[in-house]
Write a protein that holds these residues in place. Sequence first.
Motif, PDB file in Angstrom:
ATOM      1  N   LYS A   1       0.837  -1.214   0.000  1.00 36.39           N
ATOM      2  CA  LYS A   1       0.000   0.000   0.000  1.00 36.39           C
ATOM      3  C   LYS A   1       0.869   1.260   0.000  1.00 36.39           C
ATOM      4  O   LYS A   1       0.551   2.248  -0.670  1.00 36.39           O
ATOM      5  CB  LYS A   1      -0.937  -0.022   1.210  1.00 36.39           C
ATOM      6  CG  LYS A   1      -1.981  -1.130   1.136  1.00 36.39           C
ATOM      7  CD  LYS A   1      -2.802  -1.240   2.400  1.00 36.39           C
ATOM      8  CE  LYS A   1      -3.857  -0.140   2.498  1.00 36.39           C
ATOM      9  NZ  LYS A   1      -4.768  -0.389   3.642  1.00 36.39           N
TER      10      LYS A   1
ATOM     11  N   ARG B   1       2.270   1.755  -3.530  1.00 34.28           N
ATOM     12  CA  ARG B   1       1.224   2.269  -4.414  1.00 34.28           C
ATOM     13  C   ARG B   1       1.018   3.761  -4.190  1.00 34.28           C
ATOM     14  O   ARG B   1       0.867   4.539  -5.142  1.00 34.28           O
ATOM     15  CB  ARG B   1      -0.079   1.506  -4.178  1.00 34.28           C
ATOM     16  CG  ARG B   1      -1.232   1.969  -5.062  1.00 34.28           C
ATOM     17  CD  ARG B   1      -2.448   1.084  -4.894  1.00 34.28           C
ATOM     18  NE  ARG B   1      -2.959   1.102  -3.533  1.00 34.28           N
ATOM     19  CZ  ARG B   1      -4.016   0.408  -3.126  1.00 34.28           C
ATOM     20  NH1 ARG B   1      -4.659  -0.375  -3.971  1.00 34.28           N
ATOM     21  NH2 ARG B   1      -4.414   0.474  -1.878  1.00 34.28           N
ATOM     22  N   GLU B   2       1.035   4.184  -2.966  1.00 36.83           N
ATOM     23  CA  GLU B   2       0.868   5.595  -2.626  1.00 36.83           C
ATOM     24  C   GLU B   2       2.016   6.433  -3.186  1.00 36.83           C
ATOM     25  O   GLU B   2       1.811   7.511  -3.749  1.00 36.83           O
ATOM     26  CB  GLU B   2       0.804   5.718  -1.107  1.00 36.83           C
ATOM     27  CG  GLU B   2       0.662   7.117  -0.556  1.00 36.83           C
ATOM     28  CD  GLU B   2       0.700   7.113   0.964  1.00 36.83           C
ATOM     29  OE1 GLU B   2       1.724   7.564   1.536  1.00 36.83           O
ATOM     30  OE2 GLU B   2      -0.270   6.638   1.582  1.00 36.83           O
TER      31      GLU B   2
END
Length: 379
Positions: A183, A186-187
């Motif tokens: 995550k 992805r950020e």
Amino acid sequence: MALHVAAAPNVDAETREEYRRMYEEALGKYLGGANFILVLTGGSEPEILSAAGDYNILLAWPHYNALPAALEAASALRAMGRFVEVVQLEGPGAPPPLAKVERLVRLVDLLRRPPRLALVGAPNKWLVSSDLSGGPSLFIDEEGVYRRSLEVRAGSEAEALVAGAVESGFGTGELERPLAYAKAIREAAGDVDGLTLGCWCFDFGKVRERGWTPCISLAVLNDWGVTATCEGDLRALYSAVVLRRLSGKPAWISNVNMVTDSGLLLTHDGAPPSFGKYSIVPRMATKAVAALRVEVPPGMPITLLRVSGDLKRAVLLRGLTDVAQRVEACNTQVAVKLPDGAGRAVLKAGLGNHLAYVLDDVYEEARAYLEYLGATVVP
């Protein structure tokens, strides 16, 4: 962009308009993706050239010399440096092959918007032939991503991954950190087409320090809509992004562990979970958390690609997945059945280790893309 109609001068306006409306309705959402020219008859070559844009899809049926006209005009357009593909229709009024049209529209989008790539950290030391001319569009600090991941919660994602597994050697708590890391990547990546991570899979000190490796992090990102690959290999990442953008499906990369005259054995410690039934197992060598052993079903279409660093050469193959005879290597092992002799292309091309692949047949579109860029395609 709109749909143009090209025909011989004796074809009246009413007939042209009738077919225009028919095919505008049939093509629907794809019309904005390329310059479509519906070829009704022979003798339409001047009208085709007049209606052409930079990226053209010619639709022609095998009646009234329409297809010969399209082929003649396509040759002239290519000589002008324009992109053009000819799609054969079954006959007047027959619906266009929408699956083919969709892949060609994706191809045009790829030409208009070249891949934007990110490198997280630095390439692994063993990669000595995996750089890409121009480098990545974005460099991402790996330590920053790791620190950010410590603030992220991913319990629900870990729980879902375990729930979907055939078996798991690790619990939700052990898997939360790799998924939180996914995550955080992805950020940090934002709107790039893909990213590759210089990973610590064989850095025993860092494995002890962090307690896990990012193999699962990258695998799940591909099912989350982000093309993500290992080791900082930019050539493999570029290849995977091309396949994903042509197919619309997740792509992955693997080591070439065996080559035969008509087949390959690809191995890596993971693949997107959507590729088949999967188990969550210890990472090779370090036995750390964690890797995916994905069982890709036999008989699926597969397209494989690796480009050179200057994008002037490429190895491009298509085949079917097969039953893998396992070797001592990474956990996910995918056998590929190829046309006779095609396996030698991987050795002949000499373009490096990782092959990108997608479980789809986008061979023709990938070849058209590479040849438009001026690449020599092997075989």
